[in-house]
Design an enzyme around this catalytic site. Sequence first.
Site, PDB file in Angstrom:
ATOM      1  N   GLY A   1       8.824  -7.049  -4.071  1.00  0.00           N
ATOM      2  CA  GLY A   1       9.717  -6.885  -2.796  1.00  0.00           C
ATOM      3  C   GLY A   1      10.629  -6.792  -4.196  1.00  0.00           C
TER       4      GLY A   1
ATOM      5  N   CYS B   1       3.403  -8.384  -8.511  1.00  0.00           N
ATOM      6  CA  CYS B   1       4.367  -7.387  -9.271  1.00  0.00           C
ATOM      7  C   CYS B   1       5.770  -9.037  -8.183  1.00  0.00           C
ATOM      8  CB  CYS B   1       4.994  -5.999  -8.270  1.00  0.00           C
ATOM      9  SG  CYS B   1       6.526  -5.709  -8.835  1.00  0.00           S
ATOM     10  N   TYR B   2       7.175  -8.908  -7.430  1.00  0.00           N
ATOM     11  CA  TYR B   2       7.547  -9.777  -7.614  1.00  0.00           C
ATOM     12  C   TYR B   2       6.458 -11.111  -6.368  1.00  0.00           C
ATOM     13  CZ  TYR B   2      10.975 -12.197  -4.542  1.00  0.00           C
ATOM     14  OH  TYR B   2      11.534 -12.700  -4.542  1.00  0.00           O
TER      15      TYR B   2
ATOM     16  N   HIS C   1       1.325  -2.664 -10.103  1.00  0.00           N
ATOM     17  CA  HIS C   1       1.162  -2.492  -9.094  1.00  0.00           C
ATOM     18  C   HIS C   1      -0.792  -1.940  -8.691  1.00  0.00           C
ATOM     19  CE1 HIS C   1       5.079  -3.120  -6.992  1.00  0.00           C
ATOM     20  NE2 HIS C   1       5.441  -2.703  -8.709  1.00  0.00           N
TER      21      HIS C   1
ATOM     22  N   GLU D   1      -2.391  -1.424  -5.954  1.00  0.00           N
ATOM     23  CA  GLU D   1      -2.344  -0.744  -4.598  1.00  0.00           C
ATOM     24  C   GLU D   1      -1.750   0.950  -4.948  1.00  0.00           C
ATOM     25  OE1 GLU D   1       0.128  -2.361  -5.503  1.00  0.00           O
ATOM     26  OE2 GLU D   1       1.818  -2.407  -4.285  1.00  0.00           O
TER      27      GLU D   1
ATOM     28  N   ASP E   1      -3.941  10.481  17.655  1.00  0.00           N
ATOM     29  CA  ASP E   1      -3.936   9.360  17.647  1.00  0.00           C
ATOM     30  C   ASP E   1      -4.420   9.495  19.462  1.00  0.00           C
ATOM     31  OD1 ASP E   1      -3.201   8.941  15.406  1.00  0.00           O
ATOM     32  OD2 ASP E   1      -1.353   9.014  15.625  1.00  0.00           O
TER      33      ASP E   1
ATOM     34  N   LYS F   1      -3.768   5.712   9.993  1.00  0.00           N
ATOM     35  CA  LYS F   1      -4.123   6.744  10.488  1.00  0.00           C
ATOM     36  C   LYS F   1      -5.541   7.512   9.487  1.00  0.00           C
ATOM     37  CE  LYS F   1      -2.232  10.066  11.819  1.00  0.00           C
ATOM     38  NZ  LYS F   1      -1.292  10.354  13.236  1.00  0.00           N
TER      39      LYS F   1
END
Length: 514
Positions: free
Chosen positions: A55, A82-83, A169, A171, A227, A370
């Site tokens: 954040g 992180c944050y 991070h 991710e 979609d 997606k």
Amino acid sequence: MDKEKIIVIDFGGQYNQLVARRVRECHVYCEIYSYKTDLEKIKEMAPRGIILTGGPNSVYEKNAASCSEELFHLGIPVLGLCYGAQLMMHLLGGSVCKAPVREYGRIEVTVDQSSLLFGDVSEKTICWMSHNDYIEKAAPGFRTIAQTADCPVAAAECVEQNLYAIQFHPEVLHTTEGKKMLHNFVYDVCHCSGDWKMDAFVENTIQEIREKVGSGKVLCALSGGVDSSVAAVLLAKAVGDQLTCVFVDHGLLRKDEGDQVEAVFGPEGPYNLKFIRVNAQERFYSKLAGVEEPERKRKIIGEEFIRVFEEEAKKIGTVDFLVQGTIYPDVVESGLGGESAVIKSHHNVGGLPDYVDFKEIIEPLRNLFKDEVRKAGLELGIPDYLVYRQPFPGPGLGIRIIGEVTAEKVKIVQEADAIYREEIANAGLDRSIGQYFAALTNMRSVGVMGDERTYDYAVALRAVNTIDFMTAEAAEIPWEVLGKVANRIVNEVKHVNRVFYDCTGKPPATIEFE
Ligand code: XMP
């Protein structure tokens, strides 16, 4: 779906959706919630684990985004990133302050491989750091399990309470072994079994739709995009000819696209649904005649689309359900899921609900990212070319033609775009470039063809790489590929004598070319 879930608590970090996607790539279902979410609600969800995101704040600032300290004592494993890591330390009695050396980018981290989090991770591993503050001292009861040259506590754990904090991070893909770390957290710390699989999703969703729809009538506006196609097939498999799909061909689709959609969903296709193709090309072209201003074009196309759809819907009469291809990022970005409400300026052609007489909306893809929609599409047997279709704006080629849109210009851009896409695929680049297409500039200039002077249009080629479509950079396409495309376009497409490649990023340009 309720049974095994990780929740991501969003503190406004830019990678919040990535965290959830990575967890789902490990076959564990994951949802994003704002840090303001009530603790009781979190308890009710009984997640297997909780991940706190990064954040923009500093934990020691007044009014910094925070959470209840109780979150760490629920007996549910928590991983702070992180944050999120700093917040965990701060709330549990550690010390967080401005770092003497700010770390940004790929940094070598030394990890303690005996930690469950780092099982199978190399002792020295490259991680993505982006922080001004750092954990000066871990909270009591924690032991340090990773450090860098400038960061004494790059990760810490308190095994007894199942609490883990990492400064970097995992991710983002720049953290080379990040996915392994998240995998270790969800399996070895949270003991998930990994029941989030697309075949199960498809099967369960079809069953749920059947129960919900009963003998009701369902209407779906098919755009030909991924979609709406996947949503339509789910419905078709669930309720067959109780589903009517209306496909408006506004004459601004890519080459052959209308026929491809019809081949899949029409009477010759594999599904037993009612398919209505409205060939409204001329209607759109006549409305667009003489209009040059991009926003006006968008408005006209959008409004005309609604008129056409409305006329069709009237013929069908009242339906019980209207299908929408909403996907999870739409839910999160509209502020319903996480914290970072991105203001979406685009809306697809067809803000339909006001114009159709229906009782309820049905959104079978509401929980999917997606890439998961694509996997579900493949699982459902939808052809590759539909599943891997690129993002395509609702107003279609109308916003890839600068200036007035005419049938002739549409044909030029369709042909040029088809050649471009074919050569990109031939070069094996079709899955690696985020979005690419040809557009038609409004510029005509002198050229020479054989012995003749020409005065023709210039086509612009666009190709970008992007994570979130909010920013993008021009893709580096090998010169031979571009040369071949340019050559073919000027030779095969009438009224084109020059081809440009757009090297601009977003910002300052946009991805589309209008
Ligand atoms: P821009 O041009 O704003 O585009 O950089 C970002 C992404 O959005 C797509 N786009 C649209 N998608 N309806 C859509 O569904 C629209 O009106 C629209 N306009 C742009 C664009 O293709 C790119 O992926």
